[in-house]
Design an enzyme around this catalytic site. Structure first.
Site, mmCIF file in Angstrom:
data_model
loop_
_atom_site.group_PDB
_atom_site.id
_atom_site.type_symbol
_atom_site.label_atom_id
_atom_site.label_comp_id
_atom_site.label_asym_id
_atom_site.label_seq_id
_atom_site.Cartn_x
_atom_site.Cartn_y
_atom_site.Cartn_z
ATOM 1 N N ASP A 345 0.831 -1.196 0.000
ATOM 2 C CA ASP A 345 0.000 0.000 0.000
ATOM 3 C C ASP A 345 0.874 1.257 0.000
ATOM 4 O O ASP A 345 1.865 1.333 0.740
ATOM 5 C CB ASP A 345 -0.900 -0.027 1.246
ATOM 6 C CG ASP A 345 -1.789 1.185 1.361
ATOM 7 O OD1 ASP A 345 -2.669 1.354 0.510
ATOM 8 O OD2 ASP A 345 -1.577 1.971 2.306
ATOM 9 N N GLU A 381 1.586 -0.415 -4.993
ATOM 10 C CA GLU A 381 0.672 0.679 -5.308
ATOM 11 C C GLU A 381 1.581 1.892 -5.483
ATOM 12 O O GLU A 381 2.070 2.452 -4.498
ATOM 13 C CB GLU A 381 -0.323 0.919 -4.174
ATOM 14 C CG GLU A 381 -1.322 2.016 -4.517
ATOM 15 C CD GLU A 381 -2.262 2.355 -3.365
ATOM 16 O OE1 GLU A 381 -3.422 2.694 -3.635
ATOM 17 O OE2 GLU A 381 -1.833 2.266 -2.193
#
Length: 707
Positions: A345, A381
């Site tokens: 993330d 990401e």
């Protein structure tokens, strides 16, 4: 009762049970003393000072302590917020290396290290009754013959799924297992994933996380789980039994069951920040252990935190013990929990050495040389909320990336935006403009149209505006730029024409996704028409807004998705290992050729026509020839894809000559009510020949296969 404690060693960190007792070790560079606290079920607490400190690791061995023992740490050290230090022995702290956690935060003034109204005044109330506790676990588990499926990336189909949401309403899964690791391991769930055809599940965060106070006050929860507090502990809220430490066994059993079905497990991990938030947040673990070591602090005023994540803090990736914590966590999940990869993330935050994002940062160097982590699937990401944080295409060669440019372009193309054709060509063929420059391959691109963050596919074609009122923030949260199209009516409608157009649009998105080069990622539930009622930020909705509605599943869409995935898996032409070269492979034929609807090769002028929204794509199959395990040559079929995003039908002329096949058979037409059933017969003679005309309906995609 006094506690017998021996010196122990600085490593391993955390609590390690050896069959006769448990070894404890925790890092703190600023601590003056560290107490180990052993707690019982009623909250009773026995304390003993860890007797040794080696290389800033405080350690000791306690005979007789075994699995199920609750524990925490109390750190004696400086309380000096202006210098970035926030040690308070009154705060019971989670072990950063805890393998299991009991309980959740109960929001009380005592969990905060400061007095309300005076941020520099320490709160001396005991936090133990209100904070979760670390738990000693046994490392033993019968893995049997479990092995990593090791599906090659170019053959992978990823399914992004929430452990709880997938099974919370499933009528065929026993009620006591719904919403748990055991529920996802149930034969009904595993069979569904197998029949769908996915090769990997990408689980939204399963690290132990915290429900923030502002959510709890509104009766909401941190459903997505992007606020970790213990990086080696499975979240206890997904345990079916609720027994102390059983979440570890249940998660291992889930991984084992999925592996037996040939399905890999990829974890969405949040190493960029923790649940402790900014200077106003609670003291739960790292803040009380060594705030300045674990977090990035503002150099001009160390009371405050650098925040590249939008959540209040950022982990200090420049500190060796922070890097060690992350690497130890990753190795633990691979070696002990048998997971197959990670999606990081806000990965740009991990690359920030000072302020700039540096793709050659220490974090990536450590990953590159690690013999365990470098061998699993690594997905970034590739952005954060800081300046310069959008880094799509800039990660190192080992990494794949969520391709946000793919998502945006495909959405724009199918809603009819001008000047999208040229970029569409790159996105369909693996995004070589983003990834080829440093030797990467099409598998660097994780292609997706929807993900957990944003509209579901059903909502993407039904809403033009977000509808996040249920989140309690006045609809101010969530993205305002969704590139969506409601087809004339906002939200649900009984209009049969609009409903038909929405079904076609969903088929267009899915077909584009699974016929593109790269690695497709399907948002779980899109295949059954899951809606979040227009909520594009359902991070706090642990309810029917987010859960899969199996009772009203769109069976036709599910069948269409299964057939698409099967088509992709059957034909290497849609999952090439290398980028197209556009060079001749036999005669005049090439591995990839672009055509106008008139059947002529695209020219530079054709690519520049901003109003053009139609395109023919020839994918050569013979050039995909490969050898099977016995050395036999396998040749794939060739395909011709006809894209039309215009608002009216377009007549395509099948190319003549050019070394292309002379006969074609229709495989797929997204405008047909039965897109595969009507045209999916792959036996018999060709129904179309070179020079024939093929009418492609407005906003539709047709796939032809060479006879």
């Amino acid at each position: 009762m006094s506690i017998e404690i021996w010196p122990g060693t600085p490593y391993p960190l955390g609590a390690t049970f050896d069959g006769a007792g448990t070894h404890f070790s925790v890092f703190s560079e600023v601590a003056e003393a560290v107490e180990l606290c052993l707690l019982d079920e009623s909250g009773g607490e026995r304390r003993v000072a860890l007797p040794e400190c080696t290389a800033f690791c405080w350690h000791g061995y306690v005979p007789g302590v075994g699995p199920g023992q609750r524990y925490g740490f109390r750190v004696h050290g400086p309380w000096a917020p202006a210098q970035g230090q926030r040690c308070l022995p009154e705060k019971l702290l989670l072990d950063p290396y805890a393998r299991a956690v009991e309980g959740q935060v109960r929001w009380h003034d005592a969990v905060f290290p400061y007095r309300f109204g005076s941020l520099d005044e320490a709160d001396r109330d005991d936090s133990a009754p209100f904070v979760p506790r670390s738990v000693v676990v046994a490392p033993f588990f019968d893995w049997g013959e479990d092995r990593h499926p090791r599906t090659p990336l170019h053959e992978s189909v990823i399914y992004e799924v929430h452990v709880r949401g997938f099974t919370a309403r499933h009528p065929e899964i026993p009620e006591h297992l719904r919403g748990t690791y055991a529920g996802l391991a149930h034969p009904v769930a595993v069979d569904y994933l197998q029949r769908l055809g996915v090769t990997a599940v990408e689980l939204l965060p399963v690290h132990q996380h915290v429900d923030q106070k502002f959510l709890v006050d509104q009766g909401l929860t941190n459903y997505w789980g992007y606020d970790s507090v213990a990086y080696l502990a499975p979240h206890n809220g997904y345990s079916a039994s609720g027994q102390l430490g059983e979440q570890v066994v249940e998660l291992k059993s889930m991984v084992k069951a999925l592996h037996a079905a040939g399905i890999e497990v990829i974890l969405d991990v949040v190493y960029n920040h923790t649940a402790e938030g900014n200077h106003l947040g609670p003291s739960l673990s790292l803040r009380g252990l060594d705030n300045a070591a674990y977090y990035r602090l503002m150099p001009e005023d160390r009371r405050y935190y650098m925040d590249f994540t939008g959540t209040g803090n950022s982990l200090n990736m420049r500190h060796p013990h922070v890097l060690q914590l992350i690497m130890d966590s990753l190795r633990y999940w691979v070696l002990e929990m048998h997971v197959d990869g990670f999606r990081f993330d806000l990965a740009s935050t991990l690359a920030r050495e000072l302020y700039e994002v540096d793709r050659l940062s220490t974090f990536f160097d450590v990953i590159q040389q690690d013999p365990v982590i470098s061998q699993v699937k690594l997905i970034a990401e590739p952005w954060d909320v800081g300046e310069g944080g959008y880094q799509v295409g800039n990660f190192p060669t080992l990494w794949s990336e969520w391709n946000g440019k793919y998502r945006d372009l495909v959405r724009d193309y199918w809603r009819g935006t001008d000047q999208t054709l040229a970029e569409l060509a790159y996105r369909l063929t693996g995004s070589s403009d983003l990834y080829a420059h440093n030797g990467r391959r099409p598998v660097a691109s994780i292609n997706f149209v929807t993900c957990h963050d944003g509209f579901t596919l059903a909502d993407l074609v039904s809403y033009e505006r977000k509808h996040n009122e249920a989140n309690g923030e006045g609809n101010r949260d969530g993205d305002d730029h969704n590139r969506s199209w409601n087809h004339g009516v906002e939200g649900p409608t009984d209009d049969p024409e609009i409903r038909a157009l929405r079904r076609r649009s969903q088929r267009n998105f899915l077909a584009t996704l699974f016929l593109s080069q790269g690695v497709p990622m399907l948002l779980g539930g899109d295949e059954i028409g899951r809606s979040q009622q227009g909520n594009n930020n359902a991070y706090c909705q642990d309810n029917e807004i987010s859960w899969y509605d199996w009772e009203h599943a769109d069976e036709e869409l599910l069948d269409f998705t299964r057939r698409l995935i099967a088509l992709r898996r059957q034909h290497p032409a849609f999952r090439r290992r290398h980028f197209f070269q556009g060079r001749p492979i036999r005669g005049e034929a090439r591995d990839l050729v672009w055509f106008t609807p008139q059947g002529e090769r695209m020219t530079d002028e054709d690519w520049r026509r901003g109003y053009a929204k139609s395109l023919g794509v020839y994918l050569d199959g013979e050039g995909m020839a490969s050898l099977d395990p016995r050395g036999r040559r396998i040749v794939d079929d060739s395909f011709y894809l006809l894209f039309n995003a215009h608002t009216e039908a377009v007549v395509f002329h099948l190319p003549r000559n050019d070394g292309l096949p002379h006969g074609w058979r229709r495989v797929l037409d997204t405008a047909a009510e039965a897109p595969f059933a009507e045209h999916g017969d792959e036996s018999g003679e060709a129904s179309l020949a070179a020079g024939d005309e093929v009418s492609v309906d407005a906003r539709a995609l047709v796939v032809l296969r060479a006879s």
